[in-house]
Scaffold this motif. Structure first.
Motif, PDB file in Angstrom:
ATOM      1  N   LYS A 152     103.266 115.206  77.086  1.00 38.74           N
ATOM      2  CA  LYS A 152     102.864 115.913  75.863  1.00 38.74           C
ATOM      3  C   LYS A 152     104.046 116.598  75.181  1.00 38.74           C
ATOM      4  O   LYS A 152     104.087 116.718  73.970  1.00 38.74           O
ATOM      5  CB  LYS A 152     101.796 116.960  76.181  1.00 38.74           C
ATOM      6  CG  LYS A 152     100.470 116.389  76.581  1.00 38.74           C
ATOM      7  CD  LYS A 152      99.495 117.497  76.922  1.00 38.74           C
ATOM      8  CE  LYS A 152      98.176 116.947  77.409  1.00 38.74           C
ATOM      9  NZ  LYS A 152      97.243 118.011  77.803  1.00 38.74           N
ATOM     10  N   LEU A 153     104.992 117.090  75.989  1.00 38.72           N
ATOM     11  CA  LEU A 153     106.112 117.869  75.455  1.00 38.72           C
ATOM     12  C   LEU A 153     107.367 117.039  75.194  1.00 38.72           C
ATOM     13  O   LEU A 153     108.313 117.524  74.580  1.00 38.72           O
ATOM     14  CB  LEU A 153     106.472 119.001  76.423  1.00 38.72           C
ATOM     15  CG  LEU A 153     105.407 120.066  76.638  1.00 38.72           C
ATOM     16  CD1 LEU A 153     105.807 121.000  77.760  1.00 38.72           C
ATOM     17  CD2 LEU A 153     105.164 120.834  75.350  1.00 38.72           C
ATOM     18  N   GLY A 154     107.402 115.821  75.682  1.00 32.29           N
ATOM     19  CA  GLY A 154     108.611 115.010  75.544  1.00 32.29           C
ATOM     20  C   GLY A 154     109.673 115.399  76.565  1.00 32.29           C
ATOM     21  O   GLY A 154     110.862 115.374  76.270  1.00 32.29           O
ATOM     22  N   LEU A 155     109.243 115.762  77.771  1.00 35.35           N
ATOM     23  CA  LEU A 155     110.153 116.158  78.839  1.00 35.35           C
ATOM     24  C   LEU A 155     110.013 115.203  80.007  1.00 35.35           C
ATOM     25  O   LEU A 155     108.906 114.944  80.470  1.00 35.35           O
ATOM     26  CB  LEU A 155     109.843 117.580  79.327  1.00 35.35           C
ATOM     27  CG  LEU A 155     109.967 118.710  78.317  1.00 35.35           C
ATOM     28  CD1 LEU A 155     109.422 119.997  78.896  1.00 35.35           C
ATOM     29  CD2 LEU A 155     111.399 118.882  77.908  1.00 35.35           C
ATOM     30  N   GLU A 156     111.139 114.681  80.468  1.00 40.41           N
ATOM     31  CA  GLU A 156     111.144 113.802  81.629  1.00 40.41           C
ATOM     32  C   GLU A 156     112.234 114.293  82.577  1.00 40.41           C
ATOM     33  O   GLU A 156     113.398 113.943  82.447  1.00 40.41           O
ATOM     34  CB  GLU A 156     111.425 112.367  81.194  1.00 40.41           C
ATOM     35  CG  GLU A 156     111.326 111.358  82.301  1.00 40.41           C
ATOM     36  CD  GLU A 156     111.598 109.950  81.809  1.00 40.41           C
ATOM     37  OE1 GLU A 156     112.225 109.197  82.564  1.00 40.41           O
ATOM     38  OE2 GLU A 156     111.204 109.614  80.670  1.00 40.41           O
ATOM     39  N   ILE A 157     111.816 115.162  83.505  1.00 37.29           N
ATOM     40  CA  ILE A 157     112.750 115.756  84.456  1.00 37.29           C
ATOM     41  C   ILE A 157     112.220 115.498  85.858  1.00 37.29           C
ATOM     42  O   ILE A 157     111.083 115.853  86.166  1.00 37.29           O
ATOM     43  CB  ILE A 157     112.899 117.277  84.222  1.00 37.29           C
ATOM     44  CG1 ILE A 157     113.408 117.556  82.810  1.00 37.29           C
ATOM     45  CG2 ILE A 157     113.828 117.887  85.263  1.00 37.29           C
ATOM     46  CD1 ILE A 157     113.426 119.025  82.417  1.00 37.29           C
ATOM     47  N   VAL A 158     113.044 114.879  86.682  1.00 40.17           N
ATOM     48  CA  VAL A 158     112.650 114.608  88.060  1.00 40.17           C
ATOM     49  C   VAL A 158     112.918 115.853  88.893  1.00 40.17           C
ATOM     50  O   VAL A 158     113.921 116.544  88.695  1.00 40.17           O
ATOM     51  CB  VAL A 158     113.423 113.391  88.613  1.00 40.17           C
ATOM     52  CG1 VAL A 158     113.094 113.132  90.071  1.00 40.17           C
ATOM     53  CG2 VAL A 158     113.113 112.162  87.771  1.00 40.17           C
ATOM     54  N   GLU A 159     112.031 116.125  89.832  1.00 36.76           N
ATOM     55  CA  GLU A 159     112.176 117.308  90.677  1.00 36.76           C
ATOM     56  C   GLU A 159     113.501 117.296  91.430  1.00 36.76           C
ATOM     57  O   GLU A 159     114.063 116.251  91.718  1.00 36.76           O
ATOM     58  CB  GLU A 159     111.006 117.454  91.655  1.00 36.76           C
ATOM     59  CG  GLU A 159     110.731 116.268  92.523  1.00 36.76           C
ATOM     60  CD  GLU A 159     109.818 115.236  91.890  1.00 36.76           C
ATOM     61  OE1 GLU A 159     109.524 114.265  92.587  1.00 36.76           O
ATOM     62  OE2 GLU A 159     109.404 115.372  90.735  1.00 36.76           O
ATOM     63  N   ASN A 160     113.983 118.504  91.695  1.00 35.18           N
ATOM     64  CA  ASN A 160     115.229 118.769  92.427  1.00 35.18           C
ATOM     65  C   ASN A 160     116.491 118.355  91.670  1.00 35.18           C
ATOM     66  O   ASN A 160     117.539 118.188  92.275  1.00 35.18           O
ATOM     67  CB  ASN A 160     115.198 118.143  93.831  1.00 35.18           C
ATOM     68  CG  ASN A 160     114.135 118.769  94.692  1.00 35.18           C
ATOM     69  OD1 ASN A 160     113.999 119.988  94.720  1.00 35.18           O
ATOM     70  ND2 ASN A 160     113.348 117.950  95.362  1.00 35.18           N
ATOM     71  N   SER A 161     116.408 118.202  90.362  1.00 30.14           N
ATOM     72  CA  SER A 161     117.600 117.945  89.557  1.00 30.14           C
ATOM     73  C   SER A 161     118.290 119.251  89.184  1.00 30.14           C
ATOM     74  O   SER A 161     119.510 119.324  89.176  1.00 30.14           O
ATOM     75  CB  SER A 161     117.235 117.196  88.271  1.00 30.14           C
ATOM     76  OG  SER A 161     116.716 115.929  88.559  1.00 30.14           O
ATOM     77  N   PHE A 162     117.509 120.269  88.850  1.00 32.25           N
ATOM     78  CA  PHE A 162     118.027 121.546  88.389  1.00 32.25           C
ATOM     79  C   PHE A 162     117.890 122.606  89.470  1.00 32.25           C
ATOM     80  O   PHE A 162     116.863 122.700  90.123  1.00 32.25           O
ATOM     81  CB  PHE A 162     117.263 122.045  87.157  1.00 32.25           C
ATOM     82  CG  PHE A 162     117.577 121.294  85.911  1.00 32.25           C
ATOM     83  CD1 PHE A 162     118.580 121.727  85.067  1.00 32.25           C
ATOM     84  CD2 PHE A 162     116.879 120.145  85.573  1.00 32.25           C
ATOM     85  CE1 PHE A 162     118.878 121.048  83.909  1.00 32.25           C
ATOM     86  CE2 PHE A 162     117.164 119.450  84.416  1.00 32.25           C
ATOM     87  CZ  PHE A 162     118.173 119.895  83.579  1.00 32.25           C
ATOM     88  N   ASP A 163     118.925 123.434  89.599  1.00 33.52           N
ATOM     89  CA  ASP A 163     118.830 124.611  90.458  1.00 33.52           C
ATOM     90  C   ASP A 163     118.053 125.678  89.679  1.00 33.52           C
ATOM     91  O   ASP A 163     117.696 125.477  88.510  1.00 33.52           O
ATOM     92  CB  ASP A 163     120.237 125.100  90.831  1.00 33.52           C
ATOM     93  CG  ASP A 163     120.281 125.829  92.157  1.00 33.52           C
ATOM     94  OD1 ASP A 163     119.227 126.345  92.587  1.00 33.52           O
ATOM     95  OD2 ASP A 163     121.367 125.898  92.750  1.00 33.52           O
ATOM     96  N   GLU A 164     117.809 126.830  90.264  1.00 34.29           N
ATOM     97  CA  GLU A 164     117.003 127.874  89.628  1.00 34.29           C
ATOM     98  C   GLU A 164     117.655 128.396  88.344  1.00 34.29           C
ATOM     99  O   GLU A 164     118.856 128.294  88.153  1.00 34.29           O
ATOM    100  CB  GLU A 164     116.760 129.028  90.587  1.00 34.29           C
ATOM    101  CG  GLU A 164     117.981 129.838  90.901  1.00 34.29           C
ATOM    102  CD  GLU A 164     117.688 130.993  91.845  1.00 34.29           C
ATOM    103  OE1 GLU A 164     118.329 132.037  91.678  1.00 34.29           O
ATOM    104  OE2 GLU A 164     116.839 130.854  92.723  1.00 34.29           O
ATOM    105  N   GLY A 165     116.815 128.936  87.483  1.00 36.84           N
ATOM    106  CA  GLY A 165     117.305 129.556  86.254  1.00 36.84           C
ATOM    107  C   GLY A 165     117.307 128.640  85.047  1.00 36.84           C
ATOM    108  O   GLY A 165     117.882 128.974  84.010  1.00 36.84           O
ATOM    109  N   LEU A 166     116.658 127.492  85.123  1.00 29.74           N
ATOM    110  CA  LEU A 166     116.604 126.555  83.994  1.00 29.74           C
ATOM    111  C   LEU A 166     115.890 127.203  82.817  1.00 29.74           C
ATOM    112  O   LEU A 166     114.826 127.794  82.970  1.00 29.74           O
ATOM    113  CB  LEU A 166     115.863 125.283  84.416  1.00 29.74           C
ATOM    114  CG  LEU A 166     115.496 124.299  83.309  1.00 29.74           C
ATOM    115  CD1 LEU A 166     116.761 123.712  82.668  1.00 29.74           C
ATOM    116  CD2 LEU A 166     114.615 123.189  83.864  1.00 29.74           C
ATOM    117  N   ILE A 167     116.482 127.078  81.634  1.00 27.31           N
ATOM    118  CA  ILE A 167     115.852 127.544  80.401  1.00 27.31           C
ATOM    119  C   ILE A 167     115.814 126.368  79.430  1.00 27.31           C
ATOM    120  O   ILE A 167     116.832 125.743  79.153  1.00 27.31           O
ATOM    121  CB  ILE A 167     116.643 128.707  79.750  1.00 27.31           C
ATOM    122  CG1 ILE A 167     116.763 129.898  80.702  1.00 27.31           C
ATOM    123  CG2 ILE A 167     116.013 129.116  78.423  1.00 27.31           C
ATOM    124  CD1 ILE A 167     115.474 130.573  81.053  1.00 27.31           C
TER     125      ILE A 167
END
Length: 189
Positions: free
Chosen positions: A79-94
């Motif tokens: 719905k949002l146009g986001l395709e992010i696989v888990e464990n790609s980003f460390d904490e603090g993603l904005i």
């Protein structure tokens, strides 16, 4: 990797602070009822972090909850146009804006990364190598980071930049097609 409930709570608390807290109750209620972008992004990001948590678990919990949370994350992402696989980003993603944000599952991004929308972080189509991005990297709207590159800490990637080479000097601004160093953030005006 979020493998304990304590890490999950700490990560969610840190990321929620940007989207939800610091606002009056009335403002939060209006945003929630109106489904403002900050609320929709927060729902997606929360599902992403829960997916990461359940992915790291074992046994029946993993085999039941992980697919359910991943499905929820993917539906919200669609719905949002986001395709992010888990464990790609460390904490603090904005995530400031949604729409066509694609992150390859093998890319690794450090703490406190900021995405401004319409970003692509992935391989270059020639090899399977993906970017390794440091901490506190600010990725401008429309920026593309491709290939087996390394981006140092505290770098700002300009809007529309195409980054296909490594930048290992921390604290610089890069921009252009292909990206090149524009200035040092802390010493140059």
């Amino acid at each position: 990797m979020i493998d304990t409930r304590e890490k999950l709570k700490a990560c969610l608390k840190k990321e929620k602070a940007f989207y939800i807290t610091g606002k009056t109750k009335r403002t939060r209620l209006v945003e929630w009822v109106a489904q403002d972008p900050c609320v929709r992004i927060w729902k997606y990001q929360k599902a992403l972090r829960y997916t990461e948590f359940f992915c790291s678990q074992s046994g029946i919990v993993k085999w039941i909850m992980y697919p359910l949370m991943r499905r929820k994350k993917n539906r919200l992402g669609l719905k949002l146009g986001l395709e992010i696989v888990e464990n790609s980003f460390d904490e603090g993603l904005i995530i400031y804006h949604t729409g066509n944000i694609v992150v390859n599952g093998y890319a690794r991004i450090g703490k406190d990364c900021r995405l401004h929308g319409s970003n692509c972080i992935g391989n270059n189509g020639v090899s399977e190598e993906t970017p390794r991005i440091g901490e506190r990297v600010d990725i401008g709207a429309g920026a593309i980071l491709i290939g087996g590159i390394t981006i140092a800490d505290d770098i700002t990637v300009g809007a529309g930049a195409v980054v296909n080479t490594s930048f290992t000097e921390p604290g610089i601004v890069i921009a252009g097609i292909p990206a090149r160093k524009v200035k040092n953030k802390w010493t140059e005006a």
